[in-house]
Design a protein around this motif. Structure first.
Motif, PDB file in Angstrom:
ATOM      1  N   ARG A   8       0.843  -1.194   0.000  1.00 14.30           N
ATOM      2  CA  ARG A   8       0.000   0.000   0.000  1.00 14.30           C
ATOM      3  C   ARG A   8       0.878   1.243   0.000  1.00 14.30           C
ATOM      4  N   GLU A   9       0.257   2.373  -0.331  1.00 18.29           N
ATOM      5  CA  GLU A   9       0.972   3.645  -0.308  1.00 18.29           C
ATOM      6  C   GLU A   9       1.166   4.102   1.132  1.00 18.29           C
ATOM      7  N   ILE A  63       4.908   8.734  -5.282  1.00 13.57           N
ATOM      8  CA  ILE A  63       4.311   7.696  -4.439  1.00 13.57           C
ATOM      9  C   ILE A  63       5.430   6.959  -3.714  1.00 13.57           C
ATOM     10  N   LEU A  65       5.698   3.362  -1.779  1.00 17.12           N
ATOM     11  CA  LEU A  65       4.996   2.116  -1.488  1.00 17.12           C
ATOM     12  C   LEU A  65       5.648   1.391  -0.324  1.00 17.12           C
ATOM     13  N   TRP A 128       8.792   6.877 -15.244  1.00 14.34           N
ATOM     14  CA  TRP A 128       8.652   6.814 -13.789  1.00 14.34           C
ATOM     15  C   TRP A 128       9.994   6.369 -13.231  1.00 14.34           C
ATOM     16  N   GLU A 151       4.191  -4.511  -8.221  1.00  9.34           N
ATOM     17  CA  GLU A 151       3.268  -3.388  -8.033  1.00  9.34           C
ATOM     18  C   GLU A 151       3.729  -2.175  -8.842  1.00  9.34           C
ATOM     19  N   PHE A 152       5.013  -1.894  -8.793  1.00  8.30           N
ATOM     20  CA  PHE A 152       5.547  -0.771  -9.571  1.00  8.30           C
ATOM     21  C   PHE A 152       5.268  -0.962 -11.055  1.00  8.30           C
ATOM     22  N   GLN A 154       3.041  -2.816 -12.575  1.00 13.47           N
ATOM     23  CA  GLN A 154       1.611  -2.740 -12.873  1.00 13.47           C
ATOM     24  C   GLN A 154       1.159  -1.284 -12.954  1.00 13.47           C
ATOM     25  N   ARG A 155       1.637  -0.462 -12.029  1.00  8.85           N
ATOM     26  CA  ARG A 155       1.219   0.942 -12.001  1.00  8.85           C
ATOM     27  C   ARG A 155       1.747   1.714 -13.211  1.00  8.85           C
ATOM     28  N   ILE A 156       3.012   1.508 -13.586  1.00 14.82           N
ATOM     29  CA  ILE A 156       3.517   2.274 -14.728  1.00 14.82           C
ATOM     30  C   ILE A 156       2.932   1.743 -16.039  1.00 14.82           C
ATOM     31  N   GLU A 158      -0.117   0.842 -16.397  1.00  9.08           N
ATOM     32  CA  GLU A 158      -1.415   1.514 -16.502  1.00  9.08           C
ATOM     33  C   GLU A 158      -1.268   2.898 -17.124  1.00  9.08           C
ATOM     34  N   HIS A 159      -0.106   3.526 -16.898  1.00 10.06           N
ATOM     35  CA  HIS A 159       0.171   4.847 -17.484  1.00 10.06           C
ATOM     36  C   HIS A 159       0.856   4.735 -18.848  1.00 10.06           C
TER      37      HIS A 159
END
Length: 203
Positions: A8-9, A63, A65, A128, A151-152, A154-156, A158-159
């Motif tokens: 989580r953040e 962010i 994490l 990122w 997690e990293f 997956q997030r980038i 998405e962008h």
């Protein structure tokens, strides 16, 4: 062995705890030994002081994490979005002042040279920026670092943006390659070999 991990953040009041995890997890990085010396307890204190202002800045711009195992913070990574990863002059001064108070002028000047060198090699493409990344010493080897990297990524993805990092540990190169990073440059920083790596944007 893989340990169940919650990602989580983190929030501002968790910064000092996160900095302590990074200090222990990155205690023996070659660049940190070169900058802060060979005495482990002193080096850990210096790293904790370094990471407190760094994490605060990253929380403002991006962010941070945290990886939790049974409610305990065990790993930390920062991720800063495109156009925000290089510290402004005022941010550099804040970090250097914190270091001077805790570690002296000589170590602080080494950090300045280290950050300046990394900044000169920052990737030109939008990305990122990943880091710092560390898992607390007693939890290493349990899949926590992999959970943070997943997690990293997956997030980038998405962008649809590239990821970029620096590392001073040769064993980390192979680890990051598992997540799609490739080496784009390698050269010494303060006499310690560093690798600069890119993960292409998702399509």
């Amino acid at each position: 062995m893989t340990t169940p991990v919650e990602i989580r953040e983190l929030v501002l009041h968790e910064v000092e705890h996160a900095a302590a995890v990074l200090g222990r997890g990155m205690l023996n990085n070659p660049l940190h030994v070169r900058v802060f010396g060979g005495e482990a307890e002193r080096r850990e204190r210096a790293l904790r002081r370094l990471f407190i202002p760094v994490l605060r800045q990253q929380m403002r711009k991006g962010i941070v994490l945290g990886a939790f195992v049974s409610g305990r913070l065990t790993g930390v990574t920062g991720m800063v979005p495109p156009k925000h990863c290089q510290p402004r002059f005022a941010e550099q001064v804040a970090v250097l002042l914190a270091l001077i108070r805790g570690s002296g002028v000589r170590s602080s000047l080494r950090v300045f040279r280290w950050v300046r060198d990394w900044s000169r090699h920052d990737a030109a493409m939008p990305h990122w920026h990943l880091g710092p990344v560390a898992v607390d010493q007693v939890f290493q080897g349990q899949g926590i670092g992999s959970a943070l990297l997943q997690e990293f990524c997956q997030r980038i993805d998405e962008h649809q943006t590239a990821g970029y990092l620096e590392t001073d540990k040769p064993e980390n190169v192979a680890f990051y390659q598992r997540f799609g990073f490739t080496v784009i440059d390698a050269h010494p920083v303060l006499g310690v070999r560093n690798w600069f790596m890119i993960r292409p944007a998702a399509r």
